[in-house]
Design an enzyme around this catalytic site. Structure first.
Site: not given
Length: 329
Positions: A279, A189, A252, A13, A242, A138, A105
């Site tokens: 992630e 994060k 998210s 994305s 962020d 995105a 990330k």
């Protein structure tokens, strides 16, 4: 800037959204995926129905499954694969002529290295690199909604070129030379977003979420300072910007994953429901290992890592955090 050819390596994305942005502002953009069926579907539908449905591709956005051809044809190369695939991609591609930028990330799961360290070992310590990070979903970037990003680099000339490449009426790009800080912000994060999702899934309310965000920011700052990052980075777009976005908005996937865990959905089922790479799940153990190496306390990240490895359940993780000895803020 004259219009360029961009190779975007990774058709999830985020990579797709940035590829759409670059194509919309006039750059020929090659969007690479390792999956030929995925490439064929994108070419047929002129969109990415798997990861960014409902947003059409500009005519100058071209899907491809030829990794080497994409890199060799491009003026600029940008990597947007998940962190666990980053090393594999950098090992496969020829050395880009201008430098290498990435949207990824995270840290490398095998070596616990920052991605900049992987690139330095592959292409040399003086090879120009850039990390693009900040509060950005995105769909909003692909729809040309206003967004601000941080672009960190080790080379001012390359940084200037990348800034010119990205900067547009709808995207404002701020410059930094703190590669360590920007990369750590992007990795940590996501773990904290899982924590906030779990808290909301348990029904703990706004007070608890605010505490997690604030103390989480303190954790990531401590780790960054121990590794040579600058404190102001953690108070900027890549840090608190962020962090707040990822911890509070259900766009998210890390936060949504945490929500499911807080509602006692098993980890494999939660991952299946998210449908994309989480992630924070992949980086929790690595960040805890880096913190341990640098003798930095990161209790929130440690509890999330313990939960992800089945050592504690969600309620127990919260109890462990709340029962820690009193200390000064």
């Amino acid at each position: 800037m004259n219009k360029k050819t961009i190779a975007m390596l990774g058709a999830g994305s985020w990579g797709t959204a940035v590829a759409i942005h670059l194509a919309k502002i006039g750059h020929k953009t090659l969007l690479w995926s390792h999956n030929p069926q995925h490439v064929a579907l994108m070419a047929e539908q002129h969109s990415n129905p798997a990861y960014l449905p409902g947003i059409p591709f500009p005519e100058n956005l071209i899907p491809s499954d030829d990794l080497i051809e994409c890199v060799q044809s491009a003026d600029y190369v940008i990597i947007a694969v998940p962190s666990h695939a980053f090393a594999e991609i950098t090992n496969k591609i020829p050395k880009p002529t201008q430098g290498l930028a990435w949207l990824t990330k995270g840290v490398d799961p095998a070596s616990h290295q920052l991605l900049s360290q992987l690139v330095a070992s592959r292409f040399g310590v003086d090879f120009p690199i850039a990390v693009i990070s900040g509060p950005s979903f995105a769909k909003e970037v692909a729809r040309f909604l206003p967004t601000a990003l941080t672009l960190a680099s080790n080379n001012t000339n390359y940084q200037k070129k990348m800034h010119q490449l990205f900067h547009h009426d709808n995207i404002r790009v701020y410059l930094s030379d703190d590669l360590i800080g920007v990369q750590l912000c992007g990795a940590v994060k996501n773990i904290l977003a899982i924590a906030c999702g779990i808290s909301d899934g348990l029904g703990y309310g706004a007070n608890a979420k605010a505490a997690l965000i604030t103390r989480g920011l303190a954790e990531m700052t401590r780790l960054g300072l121990s590794m040579g990052a600058r404190q102001d980075t953690f108070l900027g777009l890549a840090g608190v910007g962020d962090l707040v976005l990822t911890c509070t908005d259900d766009q998210s996937r890390n936060r949504r994953f945490g929500l499911l865990l807080g509602r006692e959905v098993p980890i494999p089922e939660a991952e299946h429901q998210i449908g994309q790479v989480v992630e924070g799940k992949h980086n929790a153990a690595q960040i805890c290992a880096i913190a341990n190496k640098n003798k930095v306390e990161m209790p929130i990240c440690e509890q999330i890592n313990a939960l992800l490895h089945g050592i504690v359940h969600a309620q127990e993780a919260v109890n462990n955090l709340m029962s820690r000895p009193a200390k000064e803020e």
